[in-house]
Enzyme design. Structure first.
Site, PDB file in Angstrom:
ATOM      1  N   SER A 110      -1.133 -21.380  -6.080  1.00 25.28           N
ATOM      2  CA  SER A 110      -1.161 -20.043  -6.815  1.00 25.28           C
ATOM      3  C   SER A 110       0.019 -19.130  -6.857  1.00 25.28           C
ATOM      4  O   SER A 110      -0.248 -18.073  -7.498  1.00 25.28           O
ATOM      5  CB  SER A 110      -2.366 -19.096  -6.027  1.00 25.28           C
ATOM      6  OG  SER A 110      -3.810 -19.789  -6.324  1.00 25.28           O
ATOM      7  N   GLU A 168      57.803 -25.756  24.010  1.00 23.66           N
ATOM      8  CA  GLU A 168      58.027 -27.212  23.419  1.00 23.66           C
ATOM      9  C   GLU A 168      59.601 -27.488  22.636  1.00 23.66           C
ATOM     10  O   GLU A 168      60.156 -28.426  22.963  1.00 23.66           O
ATOM     11  CB  GLU A 168      57.030 -27.824  22.451  1.00 23.66           C
ATOM     12  CG  GLU A 168      55.645 -28.311  23.098  1.00 23.66           C
ATOM     13  CD  GLU A 168      55.615 -29.567  23.757  1.00 23.66           C
ATOM     14  OE1 GLU A 168      56.770 -30.159  24.021  1.00 23.66           O
ATOM     15  OE2 GLU A 168      54.681 -29.894  24.486  1.00 23.66           O
TER      16      GLU A 168
END
Length: 672
Positions: free
Chosen positions: A340, A80
């Site tokens: 429990s 680019e």
């Protein structure tokens, strides 16, 4: 002379023009450089757990330059803008080429755009097809170069470049097209991501794989010519197929992610303690656990490292969706009855207070505790048995007897010291809390068991990657009591077909079969599992041992290949059979002995706060010799009524004296 005047005038005009040009650039008002980013939740390794789109529905994930493969950066710049680091925002060579092509074709063909000009276009969302648009980009590009350095401009491109559909930025693109972060891109993948932004909709690989492939291969060919890839790499990359579908953005730990974002709404990137691999494994386990069930049973799983306090997995439900199981509810945070599962803490506090020892004999027979008459789950009674056996078989009468002797408030205080926030019905704890008559969350239970696994010291359980610094590690149990509980729970009977060697665990089932629990730990991890219905209605036949325990053991298998061993007993541990214990510890005797019969601790008084190095204690009444215990550990036996107990260490200590008749007296003091 005229020539000198003309030259001077020309120089003056050039300088004026330059100043005017500089003023034109410097007066450029750039658009906001900050833009909404997708909120991300990452794990302990920085891997993505979950992300959210921005308000307009786009995936735009914040990306730093060092989070992208350098080979991709090299390809991008070469393709680019190969003079990116040399120009000031505009590349004169490329620009002249673009102007020449435009004049020849009568329209803008390539434009000669630099990366900085592309960033300018992305910031303003401007057009590249008109002279006015190009001029605006040139001006903004020159201004950006004066305000930012090259790495900032490149980072802007990495975060703004379009990659088709609602994907913006290289991180979102890499995750969407390849299912991985951009630091791990291959040459073929890098080339595709270089190519797509030039025409993001036409080159979308899921829309037109042929166009995407051709564009990628053109990038690779140029990289071959530039020497950025060799022939072998080029050949291997060009035969790779481009992806024809998008990967789904990760959506792991959705419940916790939502909670984290609600607590920190202004943060874009959240770093958690979770491990993505473990989280995914336990989410799959949760889904498997309810698969094929038509009774709306739901599941929640929490796993943490009790050596560091880090939560490594948090599964709020079997599936994060609006289904019959109410999957959107985070059931790790739901207040439930623990059944429990609090019994180990009751016994642990009893060990600390010198009430009992694992080998103490305790009665399991029908008992009325002032109008409260609990029964064992199976309706049977075992008579006299060891505390160890009573806990391993989760008998109700013995644990209520111990809780009555020590006081229910000590259990609630223990939970709070562990970091839990129990909800007590009516605000006052009764004996029923030993059997689940209190509200806790799955995370509360995980905190409590983490303290037991951590030698009795509370753990800073957290999901933040960094400790807050505000945590005070309260002692929940003495180290001896904590080890004794772990030793007992290692021998709790396993579900059919499960080995589970080396894992200490406890199950629980709440009243009416509404909640099934299993919580276990080894030398490093705690795993807590809840199963039931999200609306709290009963699940007939649901038991913690049958429903939740197999899931818990399976979770350990998925977390790691080997179990970490539980630590050896502390030096002060009293490892004796029942017959060799001090007389008062051979058989459990509830409190209530009168002053005329038993001893009384004259000093220190109960609840006292003392600033002493060595503690002196005094006893009245009772029959010599007297055995003194500190936090359940024998200190000395003496006929003297005033003794030096030595250095006990700062913090709370439970002192117990046992006389020759086996009668006891107890106080709790704070040593500063």
């Amino acid at each position: 002379m005229n020539r000198l005047v003309i030259l001077a005038l020309a120089l003056w005009l050039a300088a004026a023009g330059r100043d005017q040009f500089d003023s034109w650039i410097d007066n450029t008002v750039p658009p906001p450089l900050e833009i909404a980013q997708s909120v991300e939740v990452r794990d302990m390794h920085g891997d993505l757990l979950r992300a959210y789109t921005v308000a307009d529905g786009r995936w735009r994930m914040q990306t730093a330059l060092d989070e992208v493969d350098p080979a991709y950066i090299a390809m991008l710049l070469r393709y680019e803008d190969k003079r990116f680091y040399d120009h000031a925002g505009v590349d004169p060579v490329a620009l002249m080429r673009g102007v020449g092509q435009a004049l020849w074709h009568g329209r803008i063909v390539s434009g000669g755009s630099t990366l900085t000009m592309q960033v300018a276009r992305l910031l303003e969302d401007g057009s590249t097809g008109t002279w006015g648009g190009k001029l605006r980009q040139i001006r903004l590009a020159l201004a950006l170069e004066r305000q930012l350095d090259k790495s900032d401009i490149l980072t802007l491109y990495l975060n703004r470049a379009p990659f088709g559909g609602n994907i913006e930025g290289v991180r979102a693109a890499s995750l969407a097209w390849f299912g991985k972060p951009p630091i791990r891109l291959t040459p073929a993948q890098s080339a595709l991501l270089v190519a797509i932004p030039q025409s993001p909709e036409r080159r979308r690989p899921d829309r037109d794989a042929q166009a995407a492939t051709a564009a990628r291969d053109r990038v690779l060919a140029r990289m071959l010519g530039a020497g950025l890839v060799d022939a072998e790499t080029y050949a291997g990359a060009t035969i790779r197929a481009v992806p024809d579908t998008r990967y789904a953005v990760p959506a792991l730990a959705p419940h916790l992610a939502d909670r984290v974002i609600a607590q920190n709404p202004d943060t874009v990137q959240h770093a958690l303690t979770l491990d993505r691999t473990v989280q995914r494994a336990l989410e799959n386990l949760a889904s498997d656990a309810v698969a094929g069930r038509s009774d709306r049973v739901q599941v929640a799983i929490l796993a943490l490292d009790h050596t560091s306090g880090e939560i490594v997995a948090s599964v709020g439900s079997a599936a994060y969706r609006a289904d019959g199981r109410a999957g959107f509810i985070d059931l790790t945070q739901a207040m439930r009855s623990p059944g429990s599962t609090l019994k180990p803490l009751v016994y642990g506090i009893g060990f600390d207070q010198g009430l009992i020892h694992p080998e103490t004999l305790i009665a399991d027979r029908p008992t009325d505790f002032g109008g409260y008459a609990p029964q064992n789950f199976d309706g049977l009674y075992r008579g006299e048995l060891r505390v160890r056996t009573a806990l391993q078989h989760s008998l109700n009468i013995p644990v209520v007897s111990v809780l009555e002797a020590m006081g229910p408030q000590h259990l609630i205080a223990g939970l709070r010291r562990a970091g839990a926030a129990p909800e007590v019905p009516g605000g006052r704890a009764g004996l029923a809390v030993a059997l689940g008559g209190v509200g806790v969350t799955l995370e509360d239970l995980a905190r409590s068991y983490a303290a037991i696994a951590n030698g009795g010291l509370a753990v800073d359980v957290r999901w933040q990657s960094e400790p807050s610094g505000a945590f005070t590690p309260h002692r929940v149990l003495g180290d001896v009591a904590a080890w004794q509980i772990a030793d007992i729970l290692l021998e709790v009977p396993r579900p059919v077909g499960v080995q589970g060697t080396g894992i200490a665990y406890k199950t629980g089932t709440s009243y009416g079969h509404r909640d099934a629990w299993a919580i276990g730990f080894d030398g490093r991890h705690v795993v807590a599992v809840w199963m039931g219905r999200a609306d709290g209605t009963p699940v007939p036949g649901a038991f913690g041992g049958d429903l939740a325990a197999p899931v818990m053991f399976a979770a350990f298998d998925r977390i790691k290949p080997q179990i970490d061993p539980i630590a050896a007993p502390p030096a002060a541990t009293l490892l004796l059979p029942t017959a060799q214990l001090p007389q008062a510890l051979q058989r459990f005797r509830p409190r209530g002995v009168s002053a005329e019969q038993g001893p009384r601790i004259a000093f220190p008084p109960d609840g006292a706060a003392l600033e002493v190095d060595r503690l002196t204690a005094k006893v009245r009444d009772g029959q010599a010799p007297f055995t003194w215990l500190a936090n359940g550990t024998p200190v000395l036996t003496s006929h003297a009524r005033e003794v030096d107990l030595g250095v006990l260490g700062a913090g709370y200590s439970a002192l117990t004296v046992i006389d020759a008749a086996g009668d006891t007296a107890r106080v709790q003091v704070l040593l500063e």
